[in-house]
Design an enzyme around this catalytic site. Structure first.
Site, PDB file in Angstrom:
ATOM      1  N   THR A 172       0.791   8.972 -47.160  1.00  0.00           N
ATOM      2  CA  THR A 172       0.768   7.651 -47.794  1.00  0.00           C
ATOM      3  C   THR A 172      -0.251   6.693 -47.177  1.00  0.00           C
ATOM      4  O   THR A 172      -0.396   5.570 -47.663  1.00  0.00           O
ATOM      5  CB  THR A 172       2.155   6.992 -47.677  1.00  0.00           C
ATOM      6  OG1 THR A 172       2.491   6.855 -46.291  1.00  0.00           O
ATOM      7  CG2 THR A 172       3.217   7.816 -48.386  1.00  0.00           C
ATOM      8  N   LYS A 173      -0.934   7.113 -46.114  1.00  0.00           N
ATOM      9  CA  LYS A 173      -1.780   6.182 -45.369  1.00  0.00           C
ATOM     10  C   LYS A 173      -3.116   5.929 -46.073  1.00  0.00           C
ATOM     11  O   LYS A 173      -3.523   6.646 -46.990  1.00  0.00           O
ATOM     12  CB  LYS A 173      -2.016   6.707 -43.951  1.00  0.00           C
ATOM     13  CG  LYS A 173      -0.735   6.812 -43.119  1.00  0.00           C
ATOM     14  CD  LYS A 173      -0.050   5.480 -42.957  1.00  0.00           C
ATOM     15  CE  LYS A 173       1.084   5.503 -41.946  1.00  0.00           C
ATOM     16  NZ  LYS A 173       2.274   6.216 -42.405  1.00  0.00           N
ATOM     17  N   ASN A 174      -3.836   4.900 -45.593  1.00  0.00           N
ATOM     18  CA  ASN A 174      -5.108   4.503 -46.211  1.00  0.00           C
ATOM     19  C   ASN A 174      -6.165   5.587 -46.104  1.00  0.00           C
ATOM     20  O   ASN A 174      -7.066   5.678 -46.933  1.00  0.00           O
ATOM     21  CB  ASN A 174      -5.625   3.216 -45.572  1.00  0.00           C
ATOM     22  CG  ASN A 174      -4.715   2.039 -45.828  1.00  0.00           C
ATOM     23  OD1 ASN A 174      -3.551   2.199 -46.182  1.00  0.00           O
ATOM     24  ND2 ASN A 174      -5.242   0.831 -45.660  1.00  0.00           N
TER      25      ASN A 174
END
Length: 403
Positions: free
Chosen positions: A201-203
């Site tokens: 889910t991270k950038n």
């Protein structure tokens, strides 16, 4: 104003934004014959270090591994304590337990929801028998950045290391530069290390993965510990110009990042500036669209360019609603909107309650704010229409259950 996501499918909370470059690089890795830690992991480390303008970076299989190794190379262990906010993911506290130290939780600032530095200073000045405080672990939450200048001042004044949990903070900036740069460089005093996460889910995502930055000599030590304590990794041993020989200098861990994962990270990092611009635009659209919804408190510092905008976390004004946060989430789900909550305060989780005798009221700000938090969908692949759908759904639920 609509009452339902017209497509009928769930608008997901935070799916990864993967492009053809990432797919092609993974295929090329599969065809290369080298899947584990090798040339692509090394390239990812170099490009990450260049991006942050730091001397070195170490690619790992999780952000949790990065936090753990940071504590290990800084010498945190039994008899020590590490101060951290209770509003964080549980792995931040777990790694403190893993090195034999004690996590000392503090409450959060009611505006930013990040660590309350007044509470930190009170703990540092008291040293009240909970163990010798060896490190601070500030958590950059949702994309915001903690007050690093004050944290560095406290670290220098009380001679404690700083291990930053920057899982949400890429590519956040401060006046001194991008989060991740080493700052406390006194070889005989406190140092700081920074842990990043590349979870799905991270950038920037590698599926699972992380990165550790900090002073070069500490990153070099962490590198050895990240692969069983061996002096040479597999690529150094099996490449055409390599040597089979190695030594083991410490009982290390199995924390290395594979080339398959790094293949994703290389192109995710290259597209991070573009994705960050999109996240900023989404945050601004949320801000404008939710401004008229009195039952919702929007995040602080919405227009700051320094925010990484990993999450868009709203808070419900529960006194203006006839339902609680759990029911609000259910109503959004009924309208096909995916959400999450960041985070359940760690002191409220069973293990830490039972081990240290915490009760929810020990940190009243965290308890109160947790009960009204909702993280709305936020990812670079969202269209303006997606954002408007979420805004309409939030407004619809707030209107239906307005007190």
């Amino acid at each position: 104003m609509t009452d339902q996501n017209d497509s009928g499918s769930l608008l997901p909370f935070a799916p990864p934004t993967i492009g053809e470059d990432e797919i092609s690089e993974v295929v090329a890795t599969l065809r290369s014959g080298w899947l584990s830690t090798g040339p692509r992991a090394s390239r990812f480390e170099r490009e990450f270090a260049d991006f942050l303008k730091v001397p070195s970076a170490l690619a790992l299989n999780s952000g949790t591994a990065a936090l753990h190794l940071a504590l290990v190379v800084l010498g945190v262990g039994p008899g020590d304590a590490v101060i951290l906010p209770t509003m964080t993911f549980s792995s931040a506290a777990h790694v403190i337990e893993h090195v034999g130290a004690r996590p000392l939780f503090v409450d959060i600032d009611p505006v930013t929801l990040m660590v309350d530095l007044n509470s930190v200073e009170r703990l540092l000045s008291a040293q009240d028998g909970n163990g010798h405080v060896r490190a601070l672990m500030p958590v950059h939450l949702y994309g915001q950045v903690c007050d690093l200048s004050r944290i560095d001042h406290l670290a220098s004044a009380y001679r404690v290391h700083v291990v930053e949990d920057a899982a949400h903070a890429l590519p956040a900036r401060t006046a001194a530069g991008m989060v991740g740069a080493a700052r406390l460089l006194d070889p005989d005093g406190p140092n700081n290390m920074v842990a990043f996460s590349f979870y799905a889910t991270k950038n920037v995502t590698t599926g699972e993965g992380g990165m550790l930055t900090g002073p070069a000599h500490l990153v070099a030590r962490a590198r050895i510990l990240s692969l069983h304590g061996m002096t040479q990794d597999a690529h150094a041993r099996y490449a055409s110009d390599g040597s089979w020989h190695y030594d083991v200098v410490a009982p290390g861990f199995k924390y290395n990042l594979s080339d398959l994962q790094a293949a994703l990270g290389i192109h995710q990092l290259a597209r991070l500036p573009q994705h960050h611009l999109r996240r900023r635009a989404i945050a601004s659209r949320y801000e404008a669209g939710l401004m008229a919804v009195a039952e919702v408190e929007r995040p602080s510092a919405v227009n700051e360019e320094s925010n990484a905008w990993h999450l868009y976390a709203i808070r419900l004004n529960l006194e203006q609603l006839t339902i609680d946060r759990g029911r609000f989430i259910e109503e959004l789900r009924a309208r096909r909107i995916g959400t999450s909550v960041h985070f359940i305060p760690v002191h409220m989780l069973t293990y830490y309650r039972e081990r240290y005798g915490y009760v929810p009221e020990d940190f009243p700000v965290a308890k109160r704010e947790f009960a009204r938090l909702i993280s709305l969908p936020m990812h670079a692949g969202m269209t303006d229409g997606d954002v408007d759908t979420v805004i309409d759904a939030v407004a619809s639920v707030a209107l239906r259950y307005r007190r």
